[in-house]
Scaffold this motif. Structure first.
Motif, PDB file in Angstrom:
ATOM      1  N   SER A 152     143.218  25.768  75.461  1.00 42.06           N
ATOM      2  CA  SER A 152     142.868  25.197  74.157  1.00 42.06           C
ATOM      3  C   SER A 152     142.187  23.836  74.268  1.00 42.06           C
ATOM      4  CB  SER A 152     144.129  25.063  73.288  1.00 42.06           C
ATOM      5  OG  SER A 152     145.089  24.223  73.912  1.00 42.06           O
ATOM      6  N   THR A 153     142.355  23.142  75.396  1.00 39.55           N
ATOM      7  CA  THR A 153     141.777  21.799  75.533  1.00 39.55           C
ATOM      8  C   THR A 153     140.263  21.836  75.745  1.00 39.55           C
ATOM      9  OG1 THR A 153     142.138  21.748  77.937  1.00 39.55           O
ATOM     10  CG2 THR A 153     143.934  20.949  76.523  1.00 39.55           C
ATOM     11  N   VAL A 154     139.724  23.006  76.105  1.00 42.64           N
ATOM     12  CA  VAL A 154     138.277  23.086  76.365  1.00 42.64           C
ATOM     13  C   VAL A 154     137.563  24.023  75.390  1.00 42.64           C
ATOM     14  CG1 VAL A 154     138.572  22.533  78.801  1.00 42.64           C
ATOM     15  CG2 VAL A 154     138.565  24.932  78.070  1.00 42.64           C
ATOM     16  N   GLN A 155     138.285  24.604  74.478  1.00 41.69           N
ATOM     17  CA  GLN A 155     137.687  25.596  73.581  1.00 41.69           C
ATOM     18  C   GLN A 155     136.557  25.019  72.730  1.00 41.69           C
ATOM     19  OE1 GLN A 155     141.100  27.140  71.495  1.00 41.69           O
ATOM     20  NE2 GLN A 155     141.625  28.567  73.130  1.00 41.69           N
ATOM     21  N   SER A 156     136.777  23.851  72.157  1.00 43.90           N
ATOM     22  CA  SER A 156     135.753  23.269  71.283  1.00 43.90           C
ATOM     23  C   SER A 156     134.496  22.902  72.076  1.00 43.90           C
ATOM     24  CB  SER A 156     136.297  22.039  70.556  1.00 43.90           C
ATOM     25  OG  SER A 156     136.682  21.036  71.479  1.00 43.90           O
ATOM     26  N   THR A 157     134.684  22.429  73.319  1.00 42.08           N
ATOM     27  CA  THR A 157     133.539  22.073  74.161  1.00 42.08           C
ATOM     28  C   THR A 157     132.723  23.307  74.515  1.00 42.08           C
ATOM     29  OG1 THR A 157     134.804  20.244  75.116  1.00 42.08           O
ATOM     30  CG2 THR A 157     132.834  20.934  76.288  1.00 42.08           C
ATOM     31  N   ILE A 158     133.407  24.387  74.869  1.00 41.05           N
ATOM     32  CA  ILE A 158     132.709  25.634  75.193  1.00 41.05           C
ATOM     33  C   ILE A 158     131.978  26.166  73.966  1.00 41.05           C
ATOM     34  CG2 ILE A 158     133.006  28.043  75.896  1.00 41.05           C
ATOM     35  CD1 ILE A 158     135.335  27.130  77.646  1.00 41.05           C
ATOM     36  N   ALA A 159     132.629  26.098  72.810  1.00 38.41           N
ATOM     37  CA  ALA A 159     131.999  26.564  71.570  1.00 38.41           C
ATOM     38  C   ALA A 159     130.726  25.776  71.285  1.00 38.41           C
ATOM     39  CB  ALA A 159     132.976  26.443  70.410  1.00 38.41           C
ATOM     40  N   THR A 160     130.772  24.468  71.483  1.00 41.07           N
ATOM     41  CA  THR A 160     129.599  23.624  71.251  1.00 41.07           C
ATOM     42  C   THR A 160     128.456  24.010  72.181  1.00 41.07           C
ATOM     43  OG1 THR A 160     130.978  21.777  70.514  1.00 41.07           O
ATOM     44  CG2 THR A 160     128.739  21.256  71.247  1.00 41.07           C
ATOM     45  N   GLN A 161     128.782  24.232  73.458  1.00 39.10           N
ATOM     46  CA  GLN A 161     127.745  24.606  74.419  1.00 39.10           C
ATOM     47  C   GLN A 161     127.177  26.000  74.116  1.00 39.10           C
ATOM     48  OE1 GLN A 161     128.443  23.974  78.588  1.00 39.10           O
ATOM     49  NE2 GLN A 161     129.465  22.001  78.287  1.00 39.10           N
ATOM     50  N   LYS A 162     128.030  26.912  73.687  1.00 32.94           N
ATOM     51  CA  LYS A 162     127.541  28.249  73.352  1.00 32.94           C
ATOM     52  C   LYS A 162     126.631  28.210  72.124  1.00 32.94           C
ATOM     53  CE  LYS A 162     130.909  31.309  75.526  1.00 32.94           C
ATOM     54  NZ  LYS A 162     131.668  32.549  75.401  1.00 32.94           N
ATOM     55  N   LEU A 163     126.947  27.346  71.189  1.00 35.14           N
ATOM     56  CA  LEU A 163     126.079  27.187  70.015  1.00 35.14           C
ATOM     57  C   LEU A 163     124.712  26.660  70.430  1.00 35.14           C
ATOM     58  CD1 LEU A 163     128.491  25.742  67.291  1.00 35.14           C
ATOM     59  CD2 LEU A 163     127.261  27.914  67.221  1.00 35.14           C
ATOM     60  N   ARG A 164     124.699  25.743  71.385  1.00 35.15           N
ATOM     61  CA  ARG A 164     123.423  25.236  71.902  1.00 35.15           C
ATOM     62  C   ARG A 164     122.617  26.351  72.552  1.00 35.15           C
ATOM     63  NH1 ARG A 164     125.879  19.851  74.821  1.00 35.15           N
ATOM     64  NH2 ARG A 164     126.303  18.617  72.931  1.00 35.15           N
TER      65      ARG A 164
END
Length: 233
Positions: A152-164
């Motif tokens: 859960s600590t990296v989920q938002s970061t991965i989501a941001t990169q996938k959106l990019r």
């Protein structure tokens, strides 16, 4: 019975004969226990006679990202330069522990912006240039359905990169991110189709009421299945 068509038959266990669907409806409408020697209790199941009788109209298609349109495997290897990562990744797939093993490689992927900059797979271009426009012209709702890390600590970061990645590669469709691949089954409904590279996710989606196609390296297999579903131009 409600979804059956006049072309369907049922099989009577008592008499060992096929019963026309119309006869079955007559039996139920008239509350008969027997019609022309056929017993309602003996009716086993419907037997479709043609491909058209078993096809389900697809109204929504969900597309996974990693290893479907994104070269996730290469992104892992490139961002984790250890000599044996490629071999470990392939063996882990055979042993069914690939997802667990990936946890040690994801930090470097995030650091190297791998989720944002990974290379598209060949199937991506087929989808973008041919299939997605065709599906939209059919009135089908096309969306991304991708899972994030279980950490859960990296989920938002991965989501941001996938959106990019989505923005960078010009995909103009709705996106959905779930916190684990097992949650994809919550999107499964009659008339939904999932394209995914993970067999367990495919099984879960089908068991939850949707349709699904496993996307292997041989895209011709996927294209044939899409064609049989009436989803190719």
């Amino acid at each position: 019975i409600k979804n059956a068509t006049a072309k369907m038959y049922v099989y009577d266990l008592n008499t060992q004969v096929e019963v026309p669907y119309e006869s079955l409806i007559y039996m139920y409408k008239n509350k008969l226990t027997d019609y022309n020697g056929i017993s309602i209790k003996g009716l086993l199941q419907f037997y479709p006679k043609t491909l058209e009788e078993i096809l389900v109209p697809i109204h929504t298609i969900y597309i996974d990202m990693d290893e479907v349109i994104v070269n996730f495997k290469k992104a892992i290897i490139d961002s984790n330069p250890q000599a044996n990562v490629k071999e470990m990744y392939e063996v882990a797939d055979v042993l069914g522990i690939q997802r667990k093993l990936m946890a040690q490689w994801i930090p470097n992927m995030i650091k190297e912006q791998a989720f944002a900059n990974a290379e598209p797979l060949p199937f991506f271009y087929i989808l973008k240039e041919t299939l997605i426009p065709h599906w939209k012209s059919m009135g089908i709702n096309v969306q991304i359905l991708s899972s994030l890390s279980s950490d859960s600590t990296v989920q938002s970061t991965i989501a941001t990169q996938k959106l990019r990645w989505i923005q960078k590669n010009g995909i103009d469709i709705k996106f959905n991110f779930v916190k684990g691949a097992s949650l994809k089954q919550e999107f499964a409904k009659p008339g939904t189709l999932l394209l995914d590279d993970y067999q367990r996710t495919i099984n879960q989606f089908i068991n939850a009421g949707g349709c699904a196609i496993l996307v292997p390296e041989d895209i011709s297999v996927v294209m044939r299945k899409l064609s049989l579903l009436g989803l190719c131009p």
